[in-house]
Design an enzyme around this catalytic site. Structure first.
Site, PDB file in Angstrom:
ATOM      1  N   TYR A   1       0.835  -1.202   0.000  1.00 22.78           N
ATOM      2  CA  TYR A   1       0.000   0.000   0.000  1.00 22.78           C
ATOM      3  C   TYR A   1       0.871   1.253   0.000  1.00 22.78           C
ATOM      4  O   TYR A   1       0.667   2.174  -0.809  1.00 22.78           O
ATOM      5  CB  TYR A   1      -0.912  -0.023   1.221  1.00 22.78           C
ATOM      6  CG  TYR A   1      -1.937   1.084   1.271  1.00 22.78           C
ATOM      7  CD1 TYR A   1      -3.105   1.009   0.514  1.00 22.78           C
ATOM      8  CD2 TYR A   1      -1.749   2.197   2.093  1.00 22.78           C
ATOM      9  CE1 TYR A   1      -4.057   2.014   0.573  1.00 22.78           C
ATOM     10  CE2 TYR A   1      -2.695   3.206   2.153  1.00 22.78           C
ATOM     11  CZ  TYR A   1      -3.850   3.116   1.398  1.00 22.78           C
ATOM     12  OH  TYR A   1      -4.790   4.113   1.457  1.00 22.78           O
TER      13      TYR A   1
ATOM     14  N   LYS B   1       1.026   3.958  -3.016  1.00 19.43           N
ATOM     15  CA  LYS B   1       0.536   5.310  -2.776  1.00 19.43           C
ATOM     16  C   LYS B   1       1.626   6.356  -2.994  1.00 19.43           C
ATOM     17  O   LYS B   1       1.336   7.492  -3.373  1.00 19.43           O
ATOM     18  CB  LYS B   1      -0.055   5.419  -1.366  1.00 19.43           C
ATOM     19  CG  LYS B   1      -1.379   4.659  -1.208  1.00 19.43           C
ATOM     20  CD  LYS B   1      -2.418   5.105  -2.229  1.00 19.43           C
ATOM     21  CE  LYS B   1      -3.769   4.461  -1.998  1.00 19.43           C
ATOM     22  NZ  LYS B   1      -4.788   4.883  -3.009  1.00 19.43           N
TER      23      LYS B   1
END
Length: 278
Positions: free
Chosen positions: A155, A159
């Site tokens: 993640y 991101k």
């Protein structure tokens, strides 16, 4: 913000932040094409928007599949005749700690949904935006795009990459009248998390306490940022990463530690939550 006559695609819009963005853009006057893998929820949201006198359609699509991204764009044009706004909000796996035995398939899936899909959707939408004289792309990153968390390697990595993709789009698409920006949310309590969050009153108070404004975020806080960035009011804003986190990420660690210490020292049992209702 005056989006009458414009059409928007919002991915991952059956619930949470994407849902709030879809409703906000529809209330601003845009025709909204909701895209998600949760068919029942997505159809219900589109129907509710229409029942409210606004314009919305729904399509089941997995943005991890390049072919379905192409279909998403073509279907929006088929229904609404154009694309002016693209909000890439769908996200995939968070991932485990790098020290663990993380299947590489999880990396591939996370990258496909959170990074590659943004680039492919932008490429597919660009000709249609050029045809109507320009457009706006919003890519949803996170404070994880600047900072790191344990047990979230995939993640965090993706991101971070979202911000890079947005900046590349801003440079390459700018000459065609297309702006690209990123929004980086902090702790957002969605309607899905709300009941459990409020049930743990002490935990929720703690979450609020480490924000300088003493509350967590709601999906509508992010939707308001999107509404501004896609509007004509932001016509000179591109390549920007807008952090919407109640001040969470601006603190040095010693400042955050003091907030934590003060919270633990005080009896806040009867203190009401400051985070507004859903």
């Amino acid at each position: 913000m005056g989006l009458n006559g414009k059409a928007a695609i919002v991915t991952g819009a059956a619930q949470g932040i994407g849902r709030a963005i879809a409703w906000r853009l529809a209330s601003d006057g845009a025709a909204v094409h909701i895209v998600d893998i949760q068919t029942e929820k997505g159809e219900a949201e589109a129907a509710a928007i229409r029942e409210g006198g606004m314009n919305a359609t729904y399509q089941t699509a997995d943005v991890g599949d390049p072919g379905q991204i192409t279909s998403m764009v073509e279907t929006c044009v088929e229904h609404h005749g154009r694309i002016d706004i693209l909000v890439n909000n769908a996200w995939g796996v968070r991932g485990d700690a790098l020290a663990g035995k993380e299947p590489w398939e999880q990396w591939d899936r996370g990258f496909a949904i959170m990074v590659r899909a943004l680039a492919l959707a932008g490429q597919a939408a660009l000709p249609h935006m050029r045809r109507v004289g320009g457009g706006s792309i919003i890519n949803i990153s996170s404070v994880h795009g600047f900072l790191a968390s344990d047990d979230a390697a995939i993640y965090d990595t993706c991101k971070h990459a979202v911000i890079g993709v947005s900046r590349g789009m801003a440079l390459d698409y700018g000459p065609y009248g297309v702006r690209a920006n990123t929004i980086c949310p902090g702790l957002i309590v969605t309607e899905v998390r709300d009941a459990a969050w409020r049930e743990d009153h002490e935990g929720a108070l703690f979450d609020e306490a480490y924000h300088p404004i003493l509350r967590a975020g709601r999906p509508r806080d992010i939707a308001a940022g999107v509404s501004y960035l896609v509007s004509d009011e932001a016509a000179f804003v591109t390549g920007h990463a807008l952090v919407i986190d109640g001040g969470l990420s601006l603190q040095l660690q010693d400042s955050l530690a003091r907030r934590t210490r003060d919270h633990l020292r005080e009896d806040r049992t009867d203190q009401p939550l400051r985070t507004p209702p859903v």
